[in-house]
Motif scaffolding. Structure first.
Motif, mmCIF file in Angstrom:
data_model
loop_
_atom_site.group_PDB
_atom_site.id
_atom_site.type_symbol
_atom_site.label_atom_id
_atom_site.label_comp_id
_atom_site.label_asym_id
_atom_site.label_seq_id
_atom_site.Cartn_x
_atom_site.Cartn_y
_atom_site.Cartn_z
ATOM 1 N N GLU A 65 0.814 -1.228 0.000
ATOM 2 C CA GLU A 65 0.000 0.000 0.000
ATOM 3 C C GLU A 65 0.842 1.271 0.000
ATOM 4 O O GLU A 65 0.531 2.245 0.681
ATOM 5 C CB GLU A 65 -0.972 0.003 1.182
ATOM 6 N N ILE A 66 1.882 1.290 -0.806
ATOM 7 C CA ILE A 66 2.733 2.468 -0.839
ATOM 8 C C ILE A 66 1.959 3.727 -1.218
ATOM 9 O O ILE A 66 2.146 4.783 -0.606
ATOM 10 C CB ILE A 66 3.948 2.277 -1.783
ATOM 11 N N THR A 67 1.055 3.622 -2.190
ATOM 12 C CA THR A 67 0.329 4.813 -2.639
ATOM 13 C C THR A 67 -0.576 5.343 -1.538
ATOM 14 O O THR A 67 -0.579 6.550 -1.238
ATOM 15 C CB THR A 67 -0.477 4.493 -3.903
ATOM 16 N N ARG A 68 -1.325 4.474 -0.931
ATOM 17 C CA ARG A 68 -2.225 4.893 0.150
ATOM 18 C C ARG A 68 -1.445 5.488 1.322
ATOM 19 O O ARG A 68 -1.810 6.545 1.861
ATOM 20 C CB ARG A 68 -3.055 3.699 0.609
ATOM 21 N N LYS A 69 -0.375 4.834 1.708
ATOM 22 C CA LYS A 69 0.436 5.309 2.840
ATOM 23 C C LYS A 69 1.082 6.652 2.542
ATOM 24 O O LYS A 69 1.159 7.525 3.413
ATOM 25 C CB LYS A 69 1.499 4.267 3.189
ATOM 26 N N MET A 70 1.556 6.820 1.320
ATOM 27 C CA MET A 70 2.213 8.074 0.968
ATOM 28 C C MET A 70 1.217 9.225 0.957
ATOM 29 O O MET A 70 1.493 10.318 1.471
ATOM 30 C CB MET A 70 2.896 7.943 -0.397
#
Length: 252
Positions: free
Chosen positions: A136-141
């Motif tokens: 979930e890199i996009t959500r976390k970023m």
């Protein structure tokens, strides 16, 4: 040079380089997978000329399919532009407030994400292969940008670039179960009884992550080009030694 622009105006430039048989190594932009580093630098220099900037204004990361992201300051401009050894280490997301800096992401089937926020003048790029999507890199970023950079998600504009299509992204049960565990990817998967494989739409899963972070669906654009099927695409699934697209965003 074969380049697709998503925006090219007085405020910013963003787009992606495409495979081009007329150029060295088919317009490969990646130093970590190449036959001759000098040819890659030459390709990058030609892109820089097209963007009316210098290749030393690029910032590149050593991507590791992580959920790590970094803010780029003036001191880091040029990292990874001419040498792999100076790339931002162990990072798959970059963002900056700096002007005239080319934030980049390298892909060959993975999902490239470009984003900007006109209210805060922030721009950035994410590399989300299936492993990055699971993490979930996009959500976390995006959540980090809201919490720590005062970037409201409703002010974000997001472009999800070319990637391998659901038709061509075949996986076994282990990968399917990881997407299933996310709890929101069911609509983006199906099972092919003939091949005994699952098919996953990584682009749509990343879009869902943007929406879960608060970005309106109307602020998200998906490029439908399949990197496996299209002649302009670099596809790792087709060729493990293939080159890489460079997705770029620069605020003027």
């Amino acid at each position: 040079m074969n380049v697709k622009f998503y925006e090219n105006n007085e405020q910013r430039l963003l787009g992606i380089t495409l495979k081009d048989a007329r150029l060295p190594e088919n317009n490969n932009m990646a130093l970590h997978i190449c036959q001759n580093a000098a040819q890659i630098i030459s390709n990058r220099e030609e892109l820089a000329q097209l963007l009316h900037t210098d290749v030393t204004n690029f910032v590149c990361a050593n991507q590791t399919h992580s959920a790590n992201f970094v803010q780029i300051t003036e001191q880091q401009v040029g990292n990874g532009a001419l040498e792999l050894s100076t790339a931002i280490p162990d990072t798959d997301g970059l963002y900056t407030y700096e002007r005239n800096v080319v934030i980049s992401s390298f892909t060959a089937d993975c999902v490239p994400v470009l984003f900007y926020n006109d209210q805060t003048n922030l721009i950035g790029a994410i590399h989300s292969g299936w492993q990055g999507t699971i993490k979930e890199i996009t959500r976390k970023m995006l959540q980090h940008l809201k919490t720590h950079e005062n970037c409201q998600p409703e002010d974000m504009q997001i472009i999800i670039g070319p990637a391998i299509s659901q038709e061509k992204f075949e996986v076994d049960t282990d990968v399917y179960e990881k997407f299933k565990a996310l709890g929101y990817a069911d609509d983006f998967m199906y099972f092919n009884e003939r091949t005994n494989k699952y098919h996953i739409d990584n682009q749509q899963t990343v879009k869902k992550q943007c929406e879960l972070a608060g970005v309106p669906s109307t602020n998200i654009t998906i490029d439908p080009m399949c990197t496996f099927n299209h002649e302009d695409g670099f596809s790792y699934r087709q060729d493990r030694g293939t080159g890489r697209h460079l997705s770029f965003i620069m605020r003027k």
